[in-house]
Design an enzyme around this catalytic site. Structure first.
Site, PDB file in Angstrom:
ATOM      1  N   ARG A 240      52.047  35.665  47.085  1.00  0.00           N
ATOM      2  CA  ARG A 240      50.790  35.308  47.721  1.00  0.00           C
ATOM      3  C   ARG A 240      49.759  36.351  47.320  1.00  0.00           C
ATOM      4  O   ARG A 240      50.071  37.526  47.130  1.00  0.00           O
ATOM      5  CB  ARG A 240      50.924  35.261  49.255  1.00  0.00           C
ATOM      6  N   GLU A 269      41.793  32.567  47.327  1.00  0.00           N
ATOM      7  CA  GLU A 269      41.748  31.389  46.462  1.00  0.00           C
ATOM      8  C   GLU A 269      41.176  30.178  47.202  1.00  0.00           C
ATOM      9  O   GLU A 269      41.359  30.044  48.412  1.00  0.00           O
ATOM     10  CB  GLU A 269      43.147  31.085  45.911  1.00  0.00           C
ATOM     11  N   HIS A 287      47.433  28.632  40.988  1.00  0.00           N
ATOM     12  CA  HIS A 287      48.469  28.395  42.002  1.00  0.00           C
ATOM     13  C   HIS A 287      49.288  27.150  41.634  1.00  0.00           C
ATOM     14  O   HIS A 287      49.400  26.197  42.410  1.00  0.00           O
ATOM     15  CB  HIS A 287      47.845  28.240  43.390  1.00  0.00           C
TER      16      HIS A 287
END
Length: 329
Positions: A240, A269, A287
């Site tokens: 993360r 993000e 991602h």
């Protein structure tokens, strides 16, 4: 008896919606609009169930506006977007999608490691931009992967998958640090050696982050940690974004303290730290580590299994594990 009402917060596969429509009165956001907190609360207010994604923040403020909610099935293995303490206090069950994305994410983590170490992003841009005019002995020289030392921070399913690729595919020496140490048999099978955090940072040629994000791990990779890394090492984050202090990483990359970084996740993000965007020695991906169609479909079906199982039997298939419920949010 009326069907329970379900909100699907973001677009999912039509076959998953079809399954859910047999059991729920479904409100599906197939337009894939990103719902802000007010919009999410407005659509969720009268629902008993939610199929959320990692971008949907489920906190006390939202829960207070959605008193009917009984279960949130998160379409992700992580659950950093869920306020587990607030959900537990209100009796809202939290589930996630572990296991089904392990190998796909590990595959991508190793692909990102290879792209980072061997400067694939820089090389691809060089060709496209017409900058490749001749061969020279040190042109686009990167870091070897085979026979080097792979460090894995966080040795859960995904970390173990990355370790297997490194040890069995590339003959790497694998060292790791994790909150929970593997059994001796599991270490031997990989093989991997448990080390302290300082040793991990100082010995790894390539460091892959595969740990959960929490208050305890927020900015774990900060300026101090980056300074302890082996000079010329590479850093890959498939965990993360909040695990890494991005401002400190920019400085470490800019100064050459570490050679390169590969990032699939970002602290804020989809916004990316502007310093990262301007650096040539960083590979940036959106991602997408679990983004094979087969895996994302399995994830969606597992989320559906959790929702259906909860209302049919009173038990979800893959609830967030109990230790996480007592951990700091």
């Amino acid at each position: 008896m009326p069907k329970p009402r379900l909100l699907i917060a973001r677009a999912v596969f039509p076959e998953v919606i079809q399954r859910l429509e047999a059991c729920f009165e479904v409100d599906s956001n197939q337009a894939d609009t990103v719902l802000d907190a007010t919009q999410l609360a407005g659509r969720l207010g009268d629902k008993q169930a939610l199929l959320s994604t990692a971008g949907d923040v489920i906190d006390e403020a939202l829960l207070a506006r959605c008193p009917s909610l009984r279960i949130c099935a998160n379409l992700a293995v992580g659950f950093g977007n869920l306020d587990l303490a607030a959900m537990s206090a209100r009796g809202v069950v939290a589930t996630h999608t572990p296991g089904v994305l392990t190998e796909t994410t590990a595959d991508f983590g190793f692909a990102l490691l290879m792209a980072t170490a061997r400067r694939l992003g820089e090389g691809e841009r060089c060709v496209r931009e017409g900058q490749w005019t001749k061969w020279s002995v040190d042109f686009m020289a990167g870091q070897d992967i085979h026979g080097s030392t792979l460090g894995v921070l966080g040795m859960g399913r995904i970390g173990q998958g990355v370790a297997r690729w490194g040890a069995h595919g590339f003959g790497m020496r694998v060292i790791y640090h994790s909150r929970t140490r593997l059994s001796a048999a599991d270490e031997a099978a990989l093989p991997a050696c448990f080390v302290g955090m300082d040793e991990l940072l100082s010995e790894a040629d390539h460091l892959v982050l595969a740990l959960a994000h929490s208050a305890a791990t927020h900015h774990l990779i900060d300026a101090r940690a980056l300074a302890r890394m082996k000079p010329g090492a590479t850093l890959v984050n498939i965990a993360r974004g909040g695990v890494v202090d991005e401002a400190a990483l920019v400085e470490a990359l800019r100064s050459g303290r570490i050679a390169a970084a590969g990032l699939d996740v970002f602290e804020h993000e989809p916004a990316v730290h502007p310093g990262l965007l301007s650096l040539p020695n960083v590979v940036l991906t959106p991602h997408m580590a679990s983004a094979s169609r087969a895996t994302r479909l399995r994830m969606a079906h597992l989320a559906a299994d959790n929702l259906i199982g909860f209302f049919e039997t009173g038990r979800a298939l893959t609830p967030v594990p109990a230790p996480a419920l007592s951990a700091p949010a």
